[in-house]
Design an enzyme around this catalytic site. Structure first.
Site, PDB file in Angstrom:
ATOM      1  N   GLU A  38     -11.493  -0.058   6.928  1.00 52.03           N
ATOM      2  CA  GLU A  38     -11.010   0.118   5.559  1.00 52.03           C
ATOM      3  C   GLU A  38     -12.147   0.351   4.557  1.00 52.03           C
ATOM      4  O   GLU A  38     -12.137   1.314   3.785  1.00 52.03           O
ATOM      5  CB  GLU A  38     -10.214  -1.122   5.124  1.00 52.03           C
TER       6      GLU A  38
ATOM      7  N   SER B  75      -2.212   0.496  -0.144  1.00 54.18           N
ATOM      8  CA  SER B  75      -3.235  -0.088  -0.997  1.00 54.18           C
ATOM      9  C   SER B  75      -2.575  -0.901  -2.113  1.00 54.18           C
ATOM     10  O   SER B  75      -1.810  -1.813  -1.839  1.00 54.18           O
ATOM     11  CB  SER B  75      -4.158   1.005  -1.538  1.00 54.18           C
TER      12      SER B  75
ATOM     13  N   HIS C 142     -10.094   3.397   4.703  1.00 53.67           N
ATOM     14  CA  HIS C 142      -8.988   3.194   3.776  1.00 53.67           C
ATOM     15  C   HIS C 142      -8.454   4.551   3.313  1.00 53.67           C
ATOM     16  O   HIS C 142      -9.232   5.450   3.003  1.00 53.67           O
ATOM     17  CB  HIS C 142      -9.505   2.400   2.574  1.00 53.67           C
TER      18      HIS C 142
END
Length: 433
Positions: A304, A188, A376
């Site tokens: 995600e 990330s 995610h």
């Protein structure tokens, strides 16, 4: 009596602690920094006790962007004096050349997380892959990336990370690592940080490979309007304010950033055109120039944005109505493409066309119907397995024991030799290029 090992390193004599099949030296100071000032590399000292984890940079205890249902910091203290590294190495394993080194840069939208957070415990990665993992804590939010909006207050977190990489080059040999075989890795915002370290001034030769998991490159840099709005609010911050007051001001800055739309999801972070980064216009050429020198492995998850969408009650209700779920999946797919897919593909294509070696992987859906399936951060429990994940919506259950070793093997082989996966792993990984 605890089993300890004293390590004679350039930074000082470090007392490390044996933990089952690894040796840990935690909370080692790599630099000091006054508020809103660049880091100053820590000079050698006589003795360092590596028995305690380093503190986290000041932040809210729960991630304000995702509504995390568990405290990802656990019992970690919080302090502005947070510039620390922790080294995790396999027990009694050495090579003449030194072990491969993976430097882990945590994510959290540049406002949350810490290198020593339990959710990033590198025990399995270090022991199974026979590598050394260096976990990094750096300044976040207003303290690391904005200050009062002045140019010299921007990108301090980037400078912290560069200081870490200098520390690794100087000290890692003493811990049994090879300074000529260093991979930087992040997920990330940590992946975004890795991408920008590739083109930051002063990083040449400090690392040799880059592993980016779920890099939100579509958000990098934000927008001029958003940056201006944030800067106007940041000008009101008292540099002498308490930490709590700084965090309150950070919330006001974040509200101002909402003018940036999707970019507000990572409004704190790197700023182009401010030291040590090139301008936005020059960034693409800078990445092209370094491509032949750095191997890149990029991964992302199939869904995600489901991580963030899952905290919107209306979207959860839509998911529960099976007949309308295609609408939801279309939304998830569209935003995932805007934030992760398109910019990631552009980055990768430029890297390959400029002479760089690389691969892209997709962590695929398990198909179990869960809202957070292949969302995610869904790869984190596979890379850093531990009991803490059992209390989270990201828990993979029995799948962790099957898929986790495969994904850790891919990371380990890339860190060790730059080996890029060419064959998909059924039910886990698709090769995208």
């Amino acid at each position: 009596m605890e089993d300890t090992r004293d390590i004679a390193a350039p930074c000082g004599r470090v007392r490390a602690y044996v933990d089952r099949d690894v040796i840990r030296a935690r909370g080692i100071r790599y630099a000091r920094a006054e508020r809103f000032l660049p880091p100053v590399d820590e000079p050698p000292v006589d003795f360092i006790d590596g028995g305690q984890p380093g503190p986290a940079s000041p932040q809210l205890r729960r991630d304000p962007n995702a509504g995390m249902t568990f405290d990802q910091l656990g019992g970690l203290p919080i302090s502005e004096d947070c510039l620390r590294v922790s080294v995790t190495m396999p027990k009694d394993t050495t090579t003449e050349a030194g072990l491969p080194v993976l430097v882990w840069i945590h994510g959290g939208a540049y406002v949350a997380g810490a290198g020593d957070a339990e959710i990033y415990d590198p025990y399995a990665l270090a022991t199974e892959q026979n590598i050394i993992v260096v976990s990094v804590t750096y300044r976040l939010g207003v303290l690391g990336y904005l200050g009062t909006g002045r140019d010299e207050h921007l990108n301090l977190g980037v400078l912290d990370q560069i200081s870490v990489l200098r520390w690794v080059q100087t000290n890692i040999s003493a811990f049994g690592g090879n300074p000529d075989n260093v991979t930087i890795a992040g997920q990330s915002a940590g992946a975004d940080a890795c991408a920008h370290l590739m083109i930051a001034e002063g990083t040449e030769g400090l690392f040799h490979r880059v592993l980016m998991a779920s890099a939100p490159l579509g958000l990098a840099g934000g927008t001029d309007a958003m940056n201006w709005a944030m800067g106007k609010v940041a000008q009101k911050i008292d540099p002498e304010a308490s930490v709590d007051e700084i965090l309150q001001a950070q919330e006001e800055v974040h509200k101002a950033a909402l003018v940036g739309g999707l970019h507000a999801g990572m409004c704190f972070g790197v700023r182009y055109g401010q030291y040590p980064l090139p301008t936005r216009a020059d960034a693409a050429e800078a990445w092209a120039q370094v491509a032949p020198k750095i191997e890149v492995l990029m991964t992302r998850t199939e869904r995600e944005i489901a991580f963030f969408a899952g905290f919107v009650p209306a979207l959860r209700r839509l998911h529960d109505r099976k007949l309308t779920s295609p609408m939801l999946e279309s939304l998830i797919s569209g935003i995932t493409s805007a934030v992760y897919t398109r910019a990631g593909r552009e980055f990768f294509d430029r890297h390959r066309m400029s002479g760089g070696q690389g691969a892209r992987l997709l962590i695929v859906s398990r198909g179990d119907g869960s809202f957070f399936d292949a969302a995610h951060s869904g790869d984190l429990p596979l890379i850093f397995p531990g009991d803490i994940w059992h209390d989270s919506f990201l828990d993979y259950g029995a799948t962790t024991g099957i898929a986790g070793p495969e994904l850790r093997r891919i990371w380990g082989e890339f860190t060790t030799s730059g080996t890029l996966p060419r064959v998909p792993v059924p039910g886990l990984v698709d090769i995208m290029g």
